[in-house]
Design a protein around this motif. Structure first.
Motif, PDB file in Angstrom:
ATOM      1  N   PRO A  44      10.586  15.669  14.335  1.00  0.00           N
ATOM      2  CA  PRO A  44      11.290  16.790  13.563  1.00  0.00           C
ATOM      3  C   PRO A  44      11.871  16.109  12.121  1.00  0.00           C
ATOM      4  N   ASP A  45      11.988  14.877  12.225  1.00  0.00           N
ATOM      5  CA  ASP A  45      12.559  14.252  11.228  1.00  0.00           C
ATOM      6  C   ASP A  45      11.415  13.945  10.078  1.00  0.00           C
ATOM      7  N   CYS A  46      10.236  14.380  10.272  1.00  0.00           N
ATOM      8  CA  CYS A  46       9.269  13.847   9.448  1.00  0.00           C
ATOM      9  C   CYS A  46       8.524  14.862   8.569  1.00  0.00           C
ATOM     10  N   ASP A  47       8.134  14.627   7.323  1.00  0.00           N
ATOM     11  CA  ASP A  47       7.405  15.338   6.869  1.00  0.00           C
ATOM     12  C   ASP A  47       5.742  15.719   7.104  1.00  0.00           C
ATOM     13  N   PRO A  48       5.004  16.477   6.570  1.00  0.00           N
ATOM     14  CA  PRO A  48       3.633  17.006   7.053  1.00  0.00           C
ATOM     15  C   PRO A  48       2.604  15.516   6.996  1.00  0.00           C
ATOM     16  N   LEU A  49       3.058  14.446   6.540  1.00  0.00           N
ATOM     17  CA  LEU A  49       2.474  13.374   6.414  1.00  0.00           C
ATOM     18  C   LEU A  49       2.695  12.271   7.478  1.00  0.00           C
ATOM     19  N   ALA A  50       3.813  12.598   8.392  1.00  0.00           N
ATOM     20  CA  ALA A  50       4.240  11.926   9.493  1.00  0.00           C
ATOM     21  C   ALA A  50       5.226  10.726   8.897  1.00  0.00           C
ATOM     22  N   HIS A  51       5.697  11.006   7.781  1.00  0.00           N
ATOM     23  CA  HIS A  51       6.790  10.189   6.938  1.00  0.00           C
ATOM     24  C   HIS A  51       8.018  10.451   7.270  1.00  0.00           C
ATOM     25  N   LEU A  52       8.987   9.579   7.578  1.00  0.00           N
ATOM     26  CA  LEU A  52      10.389  10.060   7.577  1.00  0.00           C
ATOM     27  C   LEU A  52      10.980  10.867   6.173  1.00  0.00           C
ATOM     28  N   ASN A  53      11.270  12.225   6.379  1.00  0.00           N
ATOM     29  CA  ASN A  53      11.546  12.987   5.171  1.00  0.00           C
ATOM     30  C   ASN A  53      12.571  12.144   4.449  1.00  0.00           C
ATOM     31  N   ASN A  54      12.632  12.332   3.093  1.00  0.00           N
ATOM     32  CA  ASN A  54      13.908  11.635   2.181  1.00  0.00           C
ATOM     33  C   ASN A  54      15.106  12.044   2.764  1.00  0.00           C
ATOM     34  N   SER A  55      15.322  13.148   2.924  1.00  0.00           N
ATOM     35  CA  SER A  55      16.727  13.551   3.125  1.00  0.00           C
ATOM     36  C   SER A  55      17.172  12.927   4.426  1.00  0.00           C
ATOM     37  N   ARG A  56      16.106  12.979   5.343  1.00  0.00           N
ATOM     38  CA  ARG A  56      16.695  12.368   6.675  1.00  0.00           C
ATOM     39  C   ARG A  56      17.044  10.975   6.754  1.00  0.00           C
ATOM     40  N   TYR A  57      16.563  10.151   5.812  1.00  0.00           N
ATOM     41  CA  TYR A  57      17.167   8.680   5.546  1.00  0.00           C
ATOM     42  C   TYR A  57      18.526   8.695   5.720  1.00  0.00           C
ATOM     43  N   LEU A  58      19.213   9.641   4.822  1.00  0.00           N
ATOM     44  CA  LEU A  58      20.923   9.466   4.705  1.00  0.00           C
ATOM     45  C   LEU A  58      21.296   9.923   6.171  1.00  0.00           C
ATOM     46  N   ASP A  59      20.757  10.794   7.066  1.00  0.00           N
ATOM     47  CA  ASP A  59      21.194  11.044   8.241  1.00  0.00           C
ATOM     48  C   ASP A  59      20.933   9.961   9.015  1.00  0.00           C
TER      49      ASP A  59
END
Length: 156
Positions: free
Chosen positions: A12-27
């Protein structure tokens, strides 16, 4: 003192490319720092709040270097790199599991506040002593985060 822990990148923390979403890095980074303090020193944010001291984020400086991907095991490290009267800076780094590839680096600038008033306040002498005892990392902040990345990559 640099502290570390390992995490799995969740779907659930990933974007459609299965990369960690940029905003989730902070979390991931902020949760890791909280985990580091609790697991290594039995320190909790609520303990400080009860003592009349809290921190707010004043600024984030982040560089995304390599993607963290779904189901990957990552290592996150954290350390205080600057301590002032009412401010501090924490450096957080994300690596692959083997700590061979730097994925992201974050410098978070915190300001100490009184949680009742929300106004800036000085760190207590006890906190300064504690933070100093735990260790302040030797990082050339004046050179900037880009130079820090270059220095870290040259060590790899």
């Amino acid at each position: 003192m640099e502290l570390k822990s390992f995490y799995i990148v969740r779907f659930p923390d990933c974007d459609p490319l299965a990369h960690l979403n940029n905003s989730r890095y902070l979390d991931y980074f902020l949760n890791a720092r909280e985990d580091h303090l609790r697991e290594n020193f039995d320190l909790r944010i609520t303990d400080f709040l009860q003592q009349g001291m809290g921190w707010v984020v004043r600024q984030h400086e982040i560089q995304y270097l390599r993607p963290a991907v779904y189901n990957e095991k990552i290592c996150i490290t954290s350390q205080i790199i600057k301590l002032e009267t009412s401010n501090l800076v924490v450096e957080l780094k994300m690596f692959d599991e083997k700590e061979a590839s730097l994925k992201a680096i974050l410098w978070t600038h915190f300001t100490c506040i009184d949680p009742k008033t929300g106004k800036r306040k000085d760190h207590t002498p006890e906190f300064i002593e504690l933070a100093t005892r735990l260790g302040i990392g030797e990082v050339n902040m004046e050179a900037g985060i880009t130079e820090r990345v270059k220095a870290l990559r040259s060590l790899a």
